[in-house]
Design a protein around this motif. Structure first.
Motif, PDB file in Angstrom:
ATOM      1  N   ALA A   1     113.714  37.315  52.368  1.00  0.00           N
ATOM      2  CA  ALA A   1     113.369  35.890  52.345  1.00  0.00           C
ATOM      3  C   ALA A   1     112.953  35.462  50.936  1.00  0.00           C
ATOM      4  O   ALA A   1     113.376  34.407  50.449  1.00  0.00           O
ATOM      5  CB  ALA A   1     112.245  35.621  53.335  1.00  0.00           C
ATOM      6  N   ALA A   2     112.138  36.269  50.290  1.00  0.00           N
ATOM      7  CA  ALA A   2     111.697  35.915  48.933  1.00  0.00           C
ATOM      8  C   ALA A   2     112.885  35.870  47.988  1.00  0.00           C
ATOM      9  O   ALA A   2     112.977  34.996  47.118  1.00  0.00           O
ATOM     10  CB  ALA A   2     110.663  36.928  48.450  1.00  0.00           C
TER      11      ALA A   2
ATOM     12  N   LEU B   1     116.504  30.936  59.912  1.00  0.00           N
ATOM     13  CA  LEU B   1     115.898  29.819  59.180  1.00  0.00           C
ATOM     14  C   LEU B   1     116.717  29.418  57.961  1.00  0.00           C
ATOM     15  O   LEU B   1     116.846  28.235  57.650  1.00  0.00           O
ATOM     16  CB  LEU B   1     114.470  30.170  58.761  1.00  0.00           C
ATOM     17  CG  LEU B   1     113.449  30.233  59.894  1.00  0.00           C
ATOM     18  CD1 LEU B   1     112.049  30.500  59.352  1.00  0.00           C
ATOM     19  CD2 LEU B   1     113.444  28.942  60.709  1.00  0.00           C
ATOM     20  N   TYR B   2     117.265  30.421  57.269  1.00  0.00           N
ATOM     21  CA  TYR B   2     118.051  30.066  56.079  1.00  0.00           C
ATOM     22  C   TYR B   2     119.417  29.472  56.431  1.00  0.00           C
ATOM     23  O   TYR B   2     120.078  28.917  55.577  1.00  0.00           O
ATOM     24  CB  TYR B   2     118.217  31.273  55.165  1.00  0.00           C
ATOM     25  CG  TYR B   2     116.945  31.606  54.410  1.00  0.00           C
ATOM     26  CD1 TYR B   2     116.539  30.823  53.329  1.00  0.00           C
ATOM     27  CD2 TYR B   2     116.145  32.660  54.785  1.00  0.00           C
ATOM     28  CE1 TYR B   2     115.368  31.094  52.653  1.00  0.00           C
ATOM     29  CE2 TYR B   2     114.968  32.947  54.121  1.00  0.00           C
ATOM     30  CZ  TYR B   2     114.583  32.164  53.051  1.00  0.00           C
ATOM     31  OH  TYR B   2     113.419  32.437  52.386  1.00  0.00           O
TER      32      TYR B   2
ATOM     33  N   ARG C   1     116.037  35.185  48.776  1.00  0.00           N
ATOM     34  CA  ARG C   1     116.823  33.974  49.050  1.00  0.00           C
ATOM     35  C   ARG C   1     116.111  32.724  48.526  1.00  0.00           C
ATOM     36  O   ARG C   1     116.723  31.861  47.911  1.00  0.00           O
ATOM     37  CB  ARG C   1     117.074  33.838  50.555  1.00  0.00           C
ATOM     38  CG  ARG C   1     118.164  34.730  51.090  1.00  0.00           C
ATOM     39  CD  ARG C   1     118.608  34.248  52.471  1.00  0.00           C
ATOM     40  NE  ARG C   1     119.283  32.963  52.406  1.00  0.00           N
ATOM     41  CZ  ARG C   1     120.589  32.808  52.208  1.00  0.00           C
ATOM     42  NH1 ARG C   1     121.364  33.841  52.120  1.00  0.00           N
ATOM     43  NH2 ARG C   1     121.130  31.602  52.140  1.00  0.00           N
ATOM     44  N   SER C   2     114.811  32.637  48.805  1.00  0.00           N
ATOM     45  CA  SER C   2     114.088  31.433  48.376  1.00  0.00           C
ATOM     46  C   SER C   2     114.023  31.332  46.854  1.00  0.00           C
ATOM     47  O   SER C   2     114.016  30.236  46.300  1.00  0.00           O
ATOM     48  CB  SER C   2     112.680  31.414  48.969  1.00  0.00           C
ATOM     49  OG  SER C   2     112.738  31.011  50.316  1.00  0.00           O
TER      50      SER C   2
ATOM     51  N   ASP D   1     120.239  24.697  57.953  1.00  0.00           N
ATOM     52  CA  ASP D   1     120.854  23.498  57.395  1.00  0.00           C
ATOM     53  C   ASP D   1     122.328  23.353  57.782  1.00  0.00           C
ATOM     54  O   ASP D   1     122.855  22.244  57.840  1.00  0.00           O
ATOM     55  CB  ASP D   1     120.744  23.501  55.868  1.00  0.00           C
ATOM     56  CG  ASP D   1     119.359  23.087  55.420  1.00  0.00           C
ATOM     57  OD1 ASP D   1     118.576  22.676  56.296  1.00  0.00           O
ATOM     58  OD2 ASP D   1     119.061  23.181  54.215  1.00  0.00           O
TER      59      ASP D   1
ATOM     60  N   GLN E   1     116.601  22.834  46.638  1.00  0.00           N
ATOM     61  CA  GLN E   1     115.996  23.074  47.963  1.00  0.00           C
ATOM     62  C   GLN E   1     114.604  23.663  47.800  1.00  0.00           C
ATOM     63  O   GLN E   1     114.224  24.569  48.543  1.00  0.00           O
ATOM     64  CB  GLN E   1     116.872  24.040  48.764  1.00  0.00           C
ATOM     65  CG  GLN E   1     118.263  23.510  49.068  1.00  0.00           C
ATOM     66  CD  GLN E   1     119.059  24.482  49.927  1.00  0.00           C
ATOM     67  OE1 GLN E   1     118.582  24.963  50.938  1.00  0.00           O
ATOM     68  NE2 GLN E   1     120.270  24.779  49.521  1.00  0.00           N
TER      69      GLN E   1
ATOM     70  N   VAL F   1     114.533  35.397  59.521  1.00  0.00           N
ATOM     71  CA  VAL F   1     115.080  35.201  58.172  1.00  0.00           C
ATOM     72  C   VAL F   1     116.525  34.719  58.272  1.00  0.00           C
ATOM     73  O   VAL F   1     116.919  33.747  57.619  1.00  0.00           O
ATOM     74  CB  VAL F   1     115.010  36.519  57.352  1.00  0.00           C
ATOM     75  CG1 VAL F   1     115.771  36.384  56.045  1.00  0.00           C
ATOM     76  CG2 VAL F   1     113.558  36.895  57.071  1.00  0.00           C
TER      77      VAL F   1
ATOM     78  N   SER G   1     113.029  25.621  50.908  1.00  0.00           N
ATOM     79  CA  SER G   1     113.023  27.086  50.765  1.00  0.00           C
ATOM     80  C   SER G   1     111.591  27.619  50.735  1.00  0.00           C
ATOM     81  O   SER G   1     111.323  28.719  51.230  1.00  0.00           O
ATOM     82  CB  SER G   1     113.788  27.524  49.524  1.00  0.00           C
ATOM     83  OG  SER G   1     113.179  27.017  48.363  1.00  0.00           O
TER      84      SER G   1
ATOM     85  N   ILE H   1     110.332  27.671  54.372  1.00  0.00           N
ATOM     86  CA  ILE H   1     110.858  28.825  55.122  1.00  0.00           C
ATOM     87  C   ILE H   1     110.133  30.097  54.699  1.00  0.00           C
ATOM     88  O   ILE H   1     109.711  30.901  55.535  1.00  0.00           O
ATOM     89  CB  ILE H   1     112.377  28.974  54.887  1.00  0.00           C
ATOM     90  CG1 ILE H   1     113.137  27.796  55.495  1.00  0.00           C
ATOM     91  CG2 ILE H   1     112.894  30.278  55.501  1.00  0.00           C
ATOM     92  CD1 ILE H   1     114.623  27.768  55.176  1.00  0.00           C
ATOM     93  N   LEU H   2     109.966  30.261  53.405  1.00  0.00           N
ATOM     94  CA  LEU H   2     109.333  31.491  52.923  1.00  0.00           C
ATOM     95  C   LEU H   2     107.881  31.583  53.402  1.00  0.00           C
ATOM     96  O   LEU H   2     107.405  32.666  53.761  1.00  0.00           O
ATOM     97  CB  LEU H   2     109.415  31.547  51.390  1.00  0.00           C
ATOM     98  CG  LEU H   2     108.865  32.805  50.731  1.00  0.00           C
ATOM     99  CD1 LEU H   2     109.486  34.072  51.319  1.00  0.00           C
ATOM    100  CD2 LEU H   2     109.096  32.776  49.221  1.00  0.00           C
TER     101      LEU H   2
END
Lengths: 387, 418
Positions: A170-171, B287-288, A173-174, B291, A182, B284, A186, A189-190
């Protein structure tokens, strides 16, 4: 000796370490302040060095030693460890097809020394042989993010799923999506993933917090940034990148005194020394000239070595501390060619404005149009840079 | 790019299997799978999905970039020339993209383009075939068969006509087992083997289906990632239906790795992760991707399940409400295309009246074993035991024995045999 001069003496000693031998006259003289955990680290290093000496051709022993050097360089903010790492890896420096363990540490070293193209080449070679090497995917994501290849970076982040703890994915991607318009989404979400990742390692939490802090800074949410920085700093030992990031935030918040306090023992690292010098300049402190002189010496030495690790710091110093915009601009352009980051964008805009060369800012304008990067600090700089 | 939906269609949405495997109203509110985590199938069969390094296909990013580019080019030519052939090209690309992203709007837009092209030039057999495929996707089977007749009248190739007719027959529950066997023998390939495998699953023969799906992988020779990703999802679904969750996860992961943009792969991967106790990983994934999935009720159903697994009831309820709203909207807009999926969803949530209403409509439209079983369960849940038994006996009368029939047999143990 007045206490506030002690630090300066140590800095000077460090800078002159290879110039003239220093002979202490008293047993109580302080030669160097050792970082926390030094004893453990030193013991571990001794073991690794012994293992490597016993089997100099063993790639695993070399790789373990180099990796430890690099880790210590990051946590201790002592750049000498990079030199040790380069030396240990010297026999493998130009090897076209070294073992995977060597490819890994060589890629790490290349990235740490701002040689992203070489780092990527080693990572590609490594992943072709070991497609499940999660840490290689993670490093590849970071390198590609810095290069502005966001689809490639996201692809690498996706490769981590199921291979590392979810918070790290997640980190990762964000950290990419936040640069693509975003930022808020982002981060949201993170934060959510962070909240449910109760078993996450402190390294993953720290990474996530630093991504969240960076995002909050660019969104202009100082309270959130402060919260995430504090959480990140509390999670692990001193990390020079995180400290530099936090110091920049504090400088933006007009908290130069806090930066001075934060970094008073970290002047061996050029990046941290720059932040210290910037804070000292803001405070019109007594050590301003000394820091500036030391920085100039460090940058000159780096230039002689062809070392561009701290190119961004040099640009910033030339612009803010030394008032040399004409010298800063070509370096900022070189930095931009290497890294497409919010920081390199800001530096190029600042250099273009200071050198009164508005056309030099055009690549950043084009990039902002494509990426949709959000950064509350950019509109003012764009205006200063002119049309 | 041409459309190759296969007998099962590429839009066999998440809920088809997921909710069929649920345990009815007594199950957890956001139920997906509550059966065993492993069965002998997890250990007995050693076949593993073909990884991206074992068989390389075009990367998902490049593939989707090219597809988006083809859509843009075709659209530009349509606007510039109003040429029916360009409309068909645009429709083809839109429909293909919809299979990957799950975006219903693309499917509907594709059908609109085809109909416009055919209005301008009815003598396009390829247009009628494409229209038939799209209508089948939207469960407008009568319309699809009418289009096939038009295609035949305008000289469409016999093989293409037969292929589509077979597909429609299967979707309507007609017995095409022998025809599928014959086709797989005559034209061995990824789709013919996968379709036959599904028919074996319907007969309760997992071992043969498993072998056929594994063989189908080996028959693939293209660089397009979608067919293999689709096959992996089908294989994962087969494993899941027989309780082999660990193997199902491996196939969904392989599909997702090959084509991360493939919505069915991402959703199923997330759900199996959650079932296997890796709900944080699932979150994970979901959520990503949110969109890109704002109109997909299956996505929100999956998210609700994962959120509940993680203990965030408020988020689970919010996602479930979003799923419900989307099902209602889709049923309103696209009617029969969503009757079965929406009925399964409402049945799982315990909304008996709504589930029954939709299940009845769906079973009138097509008499597959799945739609009849759904009707039986909906009647039972609504408190109509006689009607439930009638539907159950009709289910048994199909002669098919998919795992869901075995799973729910106990619920109908009191029914008199027809």
């Amino acid at each position: 000796m007045p206490p506030r001069l002690t630090g300066l003496l140590l800095i000077l000693l460090a800078a002159q370490a290879f110039a003239e031998p220093y002979t202490p006259t008293e047993d109580s003289s302080i030669l160097e302040r050792l970082p926390p955990g030094y004893r453990d680290n030193a013991a571990r290093l001794r073991t690794l060095r012994a293992q490597q000496a016993a089997a100099p051709a063993d790639p695993a022993a070399v790789a373990a030693l180099v990796e430890d050097y690099l880790q210590q360089a990051q946590t201790s903010a002592d750049p000498r460890f990079y030199g040790y790492a380069e030396a240990a890896l010297a026999p493998w420096r130009d090897a076209p097809s070294p073992p995977v363990a060597i490819l890994w540490v060589r890629a790490l070293l290349h990235q740490a020394r701002a040689r992203p193209v070489a780092a990527l080449a080693d990572l590609e070679a490594l992943l072709a042989r070991e497609p499940d090497a999660a840490r290689a995917w993670l490093l590849r994501a970071q390198v590609l993010r810095l290069r502005g290849d966001y689809p490639g970076a996201l692809h690498s982040c996706d490769k981590l799923l199921g291979r590392v703890e979810p918070l790290l994915v997640a980190a990762c991607r964000s950290s990419v999506l936040t640069l693509q318009g975003q930022a808020a989404k982002s981060a949201q979400i993170l934060e959510k993933i962070l909240a449910v990742s109760t078993q996450a390692s402190s390294a993953a939490q720290q990474f996530a917090r630093s991504v969240l802090a960076d995002s909050a800074v660019r969104r202009g949410d100082a309270a959130a940034a402060e919260r995430h920085f504090q959480a990140a700093l509390a999670l692990a030992g001193r990390d020079s990148s995180l400290l530099a990031q936090y110091a920049d935030f504090l400088l933006d918040q007009q908290q130069a005194a806090a930066v001075r306090e934060l970094l008073k023992d970290d002047s061996r690292d050029d990046s941290l020394l720059l932040r210290l010098a910037l804070a000292e300049a803001r405070l019109k402190g007594a050590q301003q000239n000394d820091y500036n002189t030391l920085l100039q010496e460090r940058f000159a030495a780096a230039e002689r070595r062809g070392d561009e690790t701290h190119l961004a710091d040099r640009v910033r110093a030339l612009l803010v501390l030394f008032d040399q915009p004409q010298a800063a601009l070509p370096l900022a352009q070189r930095l931009w060619a290497r890294e497409r980051t919010p920081e390199s964008a800001r530096l190029l805009l600042s250099a273009a404005a200071a050198a009164n060369t508005p056309q030099a800012a055009q690549p950043v304008r084009d990039w902002l149009r494509v990426t949709g990067l959000e950064d509350v600090r950019l509109p003012g700089l764009l205006q200063e840079a002119g049309q | 790019m041409s459309i190759k939906p296969g007998i099962q269609g590429l839009r066999a949405w998440l809920c088809v299997v997921g909710i069929l495997l649920g345990t009815g109203p007594a199950a957890a509110h956001f139920s997906f799978y509550s059966g065993p985590l492993t069965t002998p199938a997890d250990g007995a069969v050693t076949a593993a999905p073909l990884g991206v390094t074992q068989y390389r296909t075009t990367s998902g990013d490049i593939f989707m970039g090219n597809l988006d580019g083809l859509v843009k080019v075709a659209r530009r030519y349509v606007e510039k020339t109003n040429e029916p052939l360009w409309r068909l090209k645009l429709a083809d690309e839109l429909a293909y993209r919809a299979q990957i992203t799950g975006h219903m709007d693309d499917t509907v837009a594709a059908l609109g383009e085809v109909r416009q092209a055919l209005a301008a030039n009815p003598a396009l057999p390829g247009g009628w075939l494409l229209s038939a495929r799209l209508r089948q996707t939207l469960h407008d089977f009568a319309g699809a068969e009418a289009d096939l007749a038009q295609a035949q009248a305008h000289g469409a190739a016999a093989a293409a006509l037969a292929d589509l007719q077979l597909s429609i027959d299967y979707a309507l529950g007609r017995d095409v087992f022998a025809a599928l066997q014959e086709r797989a023998k005559r034209d061995p390939g990824l789709y013919s083997y996968a379709d036959l495998a599904d028919a074996y699953l319907e007969r309760g023969d997992f071992a043969t289906a498993d072998r056929l799906l594994t063989e189908a992988e080996k028959l693939y020779t293209d660089v397009n990632p979608l067919p293999l990703a689709w096959l992996h999802v089908q294989h994962g679904l087969a494993c899941l239906r027989y309780g082999a969750v660990v193997r199902a996860h491996a196939y969904f992961a392989a599909a997702h790795e090959r084509l991360p943009q493939y919505s069915m792969a991402a959703e199923h991967l997330a759900l199996t992760k959650a079932v296997l106790g890796r709900a944080d990983e699932a979150l994970v994934l979901l959520l990503y991707a949110e969109d890109q999935q704002t109109n997909n009720p299956g996505f929100y159903g999956a998210l609700a399940f994962v959120e509940e697994k993680l203990g965030d009831t408020a988020a689970a309820v919010a996602a479930d409400q979003r799923a419900q709203a989307l099902y209602d909207e889709l049923v309103e807009r696209y009617q029969e295309a969503w009757w079965q999926h929406a009925a399964e969803y409402h049945l799982e949530r315990g909304d008996s009246a709504r589930a029954l209403e939709l299940a009845r409509k769906n079973s009138e439209l097509r008499q597959t074993v799945a739609s009849l079983l759904l009707l039986a369960r909906a009647e039972l849940q609504a408190g109509h035991p006689d009607a439930a038994c009638t539907a159950w006996n009709r289910t048994l009368a199909t002669g098919r024995k998919p795992p869901e029939v075995t799973r729910f047999a106990a619920d109908f143990a009191q029914c008199p045999r027809a």
